[in-house]
Scaffold this motif. Structure first.
Motif, PDB file in Angstrom:
ATOM      1  N   THR A 217       4.562  -0.024  -7.909  1.00 47.96           N
ATOM      2  CA  THR A 217       3.123  -0.119  -7.652  1.00 47.96           C
ATOM      3  C   THR A 217       2.336   0.462  -8.822  1.00 47.96           C
ATOM      4  OG1 THR A 217       3.641   0.288  -5.331  1.00 47.96           O
ATOM      5  CG2 THR A 217       1.338   0.341  -5.943  1.00 47.96           C
TER       6      THR A 217
ATOM      7  N   TYR B 291      -0.939   3.529  -2.488  1.00 46.10           N
ATOM      8  CA  TYR B 291      -1.138   3.951  -3.865  1.00 46.10           C
ATOM      9  C   TYR B 291      -1.959   5.231  -3.900  1.00 46.10           C
ATOM     10  CZ  TYR B 291      -1.892   3.441  -8.876  1.00 46.10           C
ATOM     11  OH  TYR B 291      -1.915   3.633 -10.221  1.00 46.10           O
TER      12      TYR B 291
ATOM     13  N   THR C 171      -6.751   0.990  -1.446  1.00 51.88           N
ATOM     14  CA  THR C 171      -5.504   1.744  -1.530  1.00 51.88           C
ATOM     15  C   THR C 171      -5.477   2.789  -0.414  1.00 51.88           C
ATOM     16  OG1 THR C 171      -6.457   3.374  -3.020  1.00 51.88           O
ATOM     17  CG2 THR C 171      -5.417   1.461  -4.028  1.00 51.88           C
TER      18      THR C 171
END
Lengths: 123, 317
Positions: free
Chosen positions: A76, B144, B162
């Motif tokens: 990611t 994230y 995110t």
């Protein structure tokens, strides 16, 4: 196509969850707990994921054993860095909510926000 | 003569016009109008450069007489090989340079759009593997550590947040942020940005295009804030902006610095008075003049001839 795409995502999630190398057979058995699926389908998708650079593989006897190249977090992070680095022409690709404030600025603004009571819609 | 006027106009539009437009204080109060004005200025400059070449290439007597003969001359030039053959080398060269300007602009914009499309497709593919669709939010959630919210324009437009952004924002603030991103998508801001970016790349260093790009990048954010503010309290947008912009790792400080964030938060907290009818009208007129101006100048002799002709008729009957 759509179904294959979802399968890529499912297989990657399984591969990341194992934290050890796995063969097509391993993944197949795991997936078969939830659904009916053919060996060749799983093999095709895993081969595709290998070609895309998400899985690396090693021959073990007649079959391959696969392993994610990066952890999910690292993958990611890498993807996001690339995406954001490309966006010098941010313009065209993604529109970011990407402003940056210094701690002093945000402290001042937060103080200002506390003074401003919400005054209802659109006020 | 006409060619000269248009050429001078093109030069002024690319050099002096941006200085004039950048000084417009009202831009932050009416971002959409300001964006339109910048894009109209860009179109106007390119159109005048191209038309100047056409005016220089076609015989002056064709322009001078009447609109009909001008159009006739143009058509003759277009589909008559013989006529083209009789054109002087100079005319050819001028016409070619005019065509090059248009082609360069089109290529610049096209290239930016293509690159963007390819990058978006790659990113969408990545999201398909890493993201999780949240039906309640109608957005893709990406695990994230950096608080980010953005949108991926295109046929299958997506809004992305995110997990760090989910943690940093209250539900109301998150809703405001998502409204901001959807405003980008619905407003087709990526096309506006591609146009400004493409022209800047096609003609690097030309003040009009570089200023237009900078301003458009800034103004679309203000516009999206305004649209989000129709449905969400402004203070939520301001608060969300502060939460997302605080404590960002330096690697993620791209493009706009804190200055724009400050402007945006202040605008949300202290909304300026919207433009009055008269100011709006002035803006729209300016857009009209910029867009139609070059064509009107081009056709001016023909138009006057046409009007004179009609008036003559009127006198006769």
């Amino acid at each position: 196509m759509r179904v294959l795409g979802d399968l890529e995502s499912t297989i990657m999630d399984r591969m990341w969850s194992y934290r050890r190398p796995a063969s097509v057979r391993d993944v197949l058995e795991d997936l078969r707990r939830d659904r009916e699926i053919a060996y060749t389908t799983v093999m095709t998708v895993m081969d595709k994921l290998h070609k895309k650079g998400l899985l690396r593989r090693q021959a073990l006897g007649k079959a391959y054993i696969y392993e994610p190249v990066l952890t999910k977090e690292a993958f990611t992070a890498q993807q996001m860095r690339e995406t954001l680095a490309n966006s010098g022409n941010q313009a065209a690709t993604l529109v970011h909510f990407l402003e940056r404030l210094t701690p002093e600025e945000s402290a001042a603004l937060e103080a200002a926000l506390r003074v401003y009571p919400p005054r209802g819609l659109g006020s | 003569m006409i060619a000269g006027v248009l050429a001078v106009y093109a030069v002024l539009a690319t050099t002096l016009l941006p200085r004039l437009l950048i000084r417009a204080r009202w831009a932050d109060r009416a971002p959409r109008l300001a964006i339109t004005l910048w894009l109209a200025a860009c179109t106007s400059a390119i159109a005048s450069a191209a038309l100047s070449a056409v005016a220089a290439a076609i015989p002056p007597d064709a322009i001078g007489h009447s609109l009909a003969s001008l159009i006739e001359a143009c058509f003759a030039m277009l589909d008559d090989g013989v006529d083209l053959g009789t054109m002087s080398a100079g005319s050819w060269l001028v016409l070619l340079s005019g065509g090059l300007v248009v082609a360069r602009a089109a290529y610049g914009v096209g290239a930016v759009m293509f690159t963007a499309w390819r990058e978006r497709r790659r990113h969408a593919e990545m999201l398909r593997i890493l993201g999780r669709r949240d039906h309640e939010l109608d957005a893709i959630v990406l695990e994230y550590g950096e608080p980010l919210a953005y949108c991926l324009p295109g046929r299958q437009a997506k809004t992305v947040v995110t997990t760090a952004a989910l943690q940093a924002l209250t539900p109301e603030h998150l809703a405001a942020v998502l409204a901001h991103e959807r405003a980008h998508l619905r407003g087709r801001h990526h096309l506006v940005l591609a146009l400004a970016d493409g022209l800047d790349r096609a003609f690097p260093g030309v003040p009009l295009f570089s200023r237009a790009k900078e301003e458009v990048v800034r103004l679309v954010e203000l516009r999206a804030d305004d649209v989000a503010a129709h449905r969400h309290p402004r203070v939520h947008i301001a608060a969300a902006l502060v939460s997302l912009a605080t404590g960002r790792a330096p690697a993620f400080a791209l493009g706009a610095g804190g200055e724009n964030a400050l402007t945006r938060v202040r605008r949300m907290l202290r909304p300026a008075v919207p433009l009055g009818q008269r100011e709006k009208l002035a803006g729209v007129t300016a857009v009209g003049v910029l867009l139609a101006g070059p064509a009107v100048v081009m056709l001016f002799p023909g138009l006057t001839a046409l009007i004179a002709h009609h008036c003559h008729d009127l006198f006769v009957f």
